[in-house]
Design an enzyme around this catalytic site. Sequence first.
Site, PDB file in Angstrom:
ATOM      1  N   LYS A  35       0.854  -1.259   0.076  1.00 43.43           N
ATOM      2  CA  LYS A  35      -0.011   0.028   0.094  1.00 43.43           C
ATOM      3  C   LYS A  35       0.951   1.231   0.182  1.00 43.43           C
ATOM      4  O   LYS A  35       0.775   2.227  -0.812  1.00 43.43           O
ATOM      5  CB  LYS A  35      -0.849  -0.023   1.204  1.00 43.43           C
ATOM      6  N   GLU A 150     -14.572  10.594  13.647  1.00 47.91           N
ATOM      7  CA  GLU A 150     -14.518  10.857  12.074  1.00 47.91           C
ATOM      8  C   GLU A 150     -15.811  10.729  11.981  1.00 47.91           C
ATOM      9  O   GLU A 150     -16.565   9.806  11.989  1.00 47.91           O
ATOM     10  CB  GLU A 150     -13.759  10.016  11.424  1.00 47.91           C
ATOM     11  N   LEU A 152     -16.705  11.244   8.178  1.00 47.36           N
ATOM     12  CA  LEU A 152     -16.866  11.301   6.777  1.00 47.36           C
ATOM     13  C   LEU A 152     -17.649  10.006   6.310  1.00 47.36           C
ATOM     14  O   LEU A 152     -17.763   8.941   6.876  1.00 47.36           O
ATOM     15  CB  LEU A 152     -15.528  11.213   6.222  1.00 47.36           C
ATOM     16  N   LYS A 203     -19.936   9.517  18.542  1.00 52.11           N
ATOM     17  CA  LYS A 203     -19.888   9.087  17.201  1.00 52.11           C
ATOM     18  C   LYS A 203     -20.739   7.773  17.151  1.00 52.11           C
ATOM     19  O   LYS A 203     -21.525   7.819  16.097  1.00 52.11           O
ATOM     20  CB  LYS A 203     -18.400   8.399  17.256  1.00 52.11           C
ATOM     21  N   GLY A 252     -35.016   1.663   0.862  1.00 52.75           N
ATOM     22  CA  GLY A 252     -34.283   0.672  -0.016  1.00 52.75           C
ATOM     23  C   GLY A 252     -33.932  -0.656   0.822  1.00 52.75           C
ATOM     24  O   GLY A 252     -34.955  -1.111   1.650  1.00 52.75           O
ATOM     25  N   GLY A 256     -25.817  -0.961   4.636  1.00 60.79           N
ATOM     26  CA  GLY A 256     -24.323  -1.844   4.728  1.00 60.79           C
ATOM     27  C   GLY A 256     -23.278  -0.979   5.101  1.00 60.79           C
ATOM     28  O   GLY A 256     -23.265   0.056   5.658  1.00 60.79           O
ATOM     29  N   CYS A 259     -19.545   0.841   8.686  1.00 66.13           N
ATOM     30  CA  CYS A 259     -19.554   1.666   9.924  1.00 66.13           C
ATOM     31  C   CYS A 259     -21.042   1.027  10.607  1.00 66.13           C
ATOM     32  O   CYS A 259     -21.000   0.686  11.601  1.00 66.13           O
ATOM     33  CB  CYS A 259     -19.587   2.797   9.665  1.00 66.13           C
ATOM     34  N   LYS A 262     -21.341  -2.551  11.994  1.00 62.02           N
ATOM     35  CA  LYS A 262     -20.530  -2.612  13.282  1.00 62.02           C
ATOM     36  C   LYS A 262     -20.867  -1.810  14.305  1.00 62.02           C
ATOM     37  O   LYS A 262     -20.893  -2.314  15.520  1.00 62.02           O
ATOM     38  CB  LYS A 262     -19.146  -2.964  12.742  1.00 62.02           C
ATOM     39  N   ARG A 326     -17.769  -4.154   2.275  1.00 63.56           N
ATOM     40  CA  ARG A 326     -18.064  -4.572   3.606  1.00 63.56           C
ATOM     41  C   ARG A 326     -19.507  -4.387   4.061  1.00 63.56           C
ATOM     42  O   ARG A 326     -20.024  -3.442   3.805  1.00 63.56           O
ATOM     43  CB  ARG A 326     -17.188  -3.772   4.415  1.00 63.56           C
TER      44      ARG A 326
END
Length: 436
Positions: A35, A150, A152, A203, A252, A256, A259, A262, A326
């Site tokens: 990476k 976070e 985003l 969060k 819908g 999924g 985030c 889990k 995921r």
Amino acid sequence: MNIVVVGTGYVGLVTGVALAHIGHRVTCVDVDKEKVERMRQGISPIYEPGIEPLMKENMEANRLFFTTDGASAYQEADVIYIAVGTPGNEDGFADLTYLKQAVRDIASAVTKDVIVVTKSTVPVGTNHEIQRMFKQLVPHVHIDVVSNPEFLREGSAIHDTFHGDRIVIGADDERAAAVVADIHRPFGIPIFHTDIRSAEMIKYASNAFLATKISFINEIANICEKVGADVEQVAAGMGMDQRIGSSFLRAGIGYGGSCFPKDTKALAKIAANIDHDFELLKAVIEVNNKQQRKLIEKAKKRFGHLAGKKIALLGLSFKPNTDDMREAASLVVARELLAEQATVVAYDPIAMGKAAHVLPKEVIYASSVEEALQDADAAMILTEWDEFRQLDLSVYVNEMKTPIIFDGRNCYALHDVARYPIEYYSIGRKPITNIK
Ligand SMILES: NC(=O)c1ccc[n+]([C@@H]2O[C@H](COP(=O)([O-])OP(=O)(O)OC[C@H]3O[C@@H](n4cnc5c(N)ncnc54)[C@H](O)[C@@H]3O)[C@@H](O)[C@H]2O)c1
Ligand SMILES: O=c1ccn([C@@H]2O[C@H](COP(=O)(O)OP(=O)(O)O[C@H]3O[C@H](CO)[C@@H](O)[C@H](O)[C@H]3O)[C@@H](O)[C@H]2O)c(=O)[nH]1
């Protein structure tokens, strides 16, 4: 100010690039050599619109660096952001293995005072635990720990980072909070200061609330189908009330991604651990599990059985503009279709490479929408990519054996579909049965 970001996934890479772009010197550390090698060449390891030009610009300006040599980077750092993964384990708890390893890596290298900022999503109490670990591992170095969750979204991560609604900074130490606030100030986004535990909770509570909105509208959609109402109109009418808000009311086949699934499970577990039965959240999760199977239910009702049917799956990633697989609905749908002995032909504009590693090996991949639809008995739309939304509906009519569409993302207006000889089943709206 020397900033180091640990972990270059969606959050770490975007954070590193964005902090460099507002003028900081940023070194991104990852344990994955391949990476890092690619990032050094300006190649992003994740599919995220807009990220590569920003990477290149900031690398050329000598503000953004990539390395596997964490020890050297941590030694030089004034502020270290931890953005490693915290996946769910089998019990639903957050797995803190990567996070704790990152803490040990940092502890074994730092020699001067440093602020450690946790961006990873972690259960309440984790940042205090990190603080304790540092005190034990490096008692001679002063390390402040700050929680900076976070918010985003994948697919719009760059936009969200520069135009977020708030930056949450949870700290026990005012000076550390002020340093982190100063780092983020150039974004021009409101900064909300809290204590550490509240920041951690913000969060989880935010993700759980958004997931609740989705499961709520999906339940309304299921009722709409039975009473003959239209969920799109219902959601639009509800959303006009500013107390409700129009976002996250798209019905819908459920949520999924890396985030919501889990984090909702982790919050339910956090609650259970302190003897609080979070009934509402457990129902949100249960509704979502059922919703992911909605198209199978509709197809079985339509066909009786699916054995021998050729089903085209359009869209595999958990949402458009990402290749992230995921907890994508496609995982559930493909598995169930194969269990019903259907033939599954799949197409996704971006995610097929990643999908091939996680979908059952019996899935056949097509190189275009047209190829996927050829001679199919039915199509199932799982991801609302623009390519599908903008598709000329005659393609379904021309390519398929029988133009029967199960649309899990309500991609088309009913009045458009009604102009074609198509059978169309969507979520929370009236079916169209125009096949002669
Ligand atoms: N993906 C999102 O949209 C999103 C949004 C908000 C918050 N989050 C949270 O942010 C965290 C990171 O998520 P992600 O999706 O970016 O993760 P990810 O799995 O995509 O990436 C994590 C990276 O960390 C690296 N890593 C692991 N251990 C390391 C170590 N000791 N040193 C250096 N690098 C190491 C891995 O090689 C990997 O590249 C999670 O807690 C997640 O819940 C994710
Ligand atoms: O009205 C909606 C909105 C979303 N979704 C689904 O919900 C999932 C998540 O979508 P989205 O929230 O756009 O993407 P993520 O990248 O998973 O972002 C969420 O999860 C991140 C990780 O915690 C947070 O940072 C973000 O604020 C939060 O929106 C996807 O499967 C969508 O299809 C719906 O079904 N209906």
